[in-house]
Design an enzyme around this catalytic site. Structure first.
Site, PDB file in Angstrom:
ATOM      1  N   LYS A   1      45.130  37.666  44.210  1.00 19.23           N
ATOM      2  CA  LYS A   1      43.885  38.323  43.802  1.00 19.23           C
ATOM      3  C   LYS A   1      44.111  39.240  42.601  1.00 19.23           C
ATOM      4  CE  LYS A   1      44.429  42.193  47.083  1.00 19.23           C
ATOM      5  NZ  LYS A   1      43.772  42.959  48.166  1.00 19.23           N
TER       6      LYS A   1
ATOM      7  N   HIS B   1      30.917  34.576  46.805  1.00 19.57           N
ATOM      8  CA  HIS B   1      31.925  33.517  46.848  1.00 19.57           C
ATOM      9  C   HIS B   1      31.468  32.366  45.964  1.00 19.57           C
ATOM     10  CE1 HIS B   1      32.702  35.822  50.546  1.00 19.57           C
ATOM     11  NE2 HIS B   1      33.958  35.579  50.220  1.00 19.57           N
TER      12      HIS B   1
END
Length: 357
Positions: free
Chosen positions: A175, A88
């Site tokens: 995404k 992340h």
């Protein structure tokens, strides 16, 4: 999981249990981790962060569990418990596009290292019906990712196809999905890059901006292989078990023609292992053609045959998988060649870069 939204939007895919016994004092739900992201947000929140600390990148090989219908289970390809190569990136809005492009370069170079250099499709999956966050947040995220997708297509030329997948985004953000095509033309969805404006805000994560104000970071979820178990399955299918030497679990087998070569074979194996190679030895009293055939069926990349002659001359006879030719080399030269071939592509690039400096 309530704070993150998973309990509301993803609960049907989670494994959960309550405290044992009707009289348990701590009567509440416990859930097996379906995703790694909330944990990384908590790490980001540990200690005050400045805009100078961004982008901040956190990565782990995290084990997650997700419910799959029994009819959907399929070997290594579809499992309920698996390991993700998860990362992340916490960044500012201005850094977002650049971070997505860096992730794209990393994903493409990794796929090339594993031999997937053919056709690749990058799909932009947009907002689903069940989602968190405002429409304005989704508009902004999708706008940024559409711009990045256009740049990926421009850089990739004919090798990279791009598509829009309406309604297939995660519940927390749009995404990219990276779809590989294997050696026999099958498509596999592996890597993902997901933009998330929602999760940091839900957890109250912030950094101190240049003007002294508190600001929520943008969070980018990144997986290269996705499920490691699934990626291993894809590799086995792609190479049909015939792995390149650097990737093969057993890289070479040293075997003998007669028992006269046993001691030399043991010395060769010891030297190969000291050089870092994954090697087995076969001293069975079997005909050499039988041994060659057996190890070929086991997809061993290199077979090193030694006998009395090789022991006297300090050489080895190398037979490569798929070839009937043999090459006789001095032992040290053979080891150097195998070590070079066994070096992973990323390590080779790093060494070349260091040598060029």
């Amino acid at each position: 999981w309530e704070t993150s939204g998973h309990w509301e939007w993803y609960r049907e895919n989670m494994f959960a249990a309550q405290s044992a016994g009707e009289d348990a004092e701590d009567k509440r739900w416990f859930a097996l981790k379906p995703m790694n992201c909330p944990g990384h947000v908590q790490i980001f929140k540990h200690g005050l962060k400045s805009y100078r600390d961004l982008p901040l990148r956190l990565a782990e090989f995290g084990i997650v569990h997700r419910y799959e219908a029994s009819g959907a289970m399929h070997g290594l390809m579809r499992v309920r418990g698996f390991t993700q190569d998860d990362a992340h990136v916490f960044c500012t809005e201005e850094q977002l596009a650049d971070e997505c492009l860096k992730i794209n370069e990393l994903i493409l170079s990794t796929y090339a290292d594993f031999g997937f250099e053919g056709e690749l499709t990058v799909k932009l999956s947009t907002r689903p019906e069940k989602r968190v966050g405002t429409d304005a947040m989704w508009d902004h995220a999708e706008r940024v990712m559409a711009t990045v997708l256009a740049e990926i297509k421009a850089k990739g030329g004919n090798q990279i196809k791009t598509e829009i997948n309406p309604g297939e985004g995660a519940f927390y953000g749009p995404k990219f999905e990276y779809v590989l095509r294997d050696a026999i033309g099958r498509d596999w969805q592996c890597g993902t890059t997901q933009v998330d404006f929602n999760l940091p805000e839900r957890f109250g994560a912030f950094y101190i901006d240049a003007d002294g104000s508190k600001k929520a970071p943008v969070m980018v979820h990144r997986a290269i292989c996705g499920s490691m178990e699934r990626f291993i399955g894809i590799l086995i299918e792609h190479f049909a078990g015939n792995f390149p030497l650097w990737l093969a679990p057993v890289q070479a087998v040293v075997t003998t023609i007669t028992s006269e070569g046993d001691e030399y074979a043991k010395a060769v194996v010891a030297k190969l292992r000291r050089a870092g190679l994954r090697v087995d030895i076969d001293l069975r009293n079997e005909k050499i053609n039988y041994k060659v055939r057996e190890h070929s069926l086991l997809k061993i990349p290199a077979l090193l045959v030694v006998g009395r002659k090789e022991a006297e001359q300090h050489t080895v006879s190398i037979r490569r998988l798929g070839s009937e030719k043999q090459q006789v080399l001095p032992l040290d030269e053979a080891i150097a060649a195998l070590v070079d071939e066994a070096t992973p592509p990323d390590v080779k690039r790093s060494k070349l870069a260091q040598a060029a400096e």
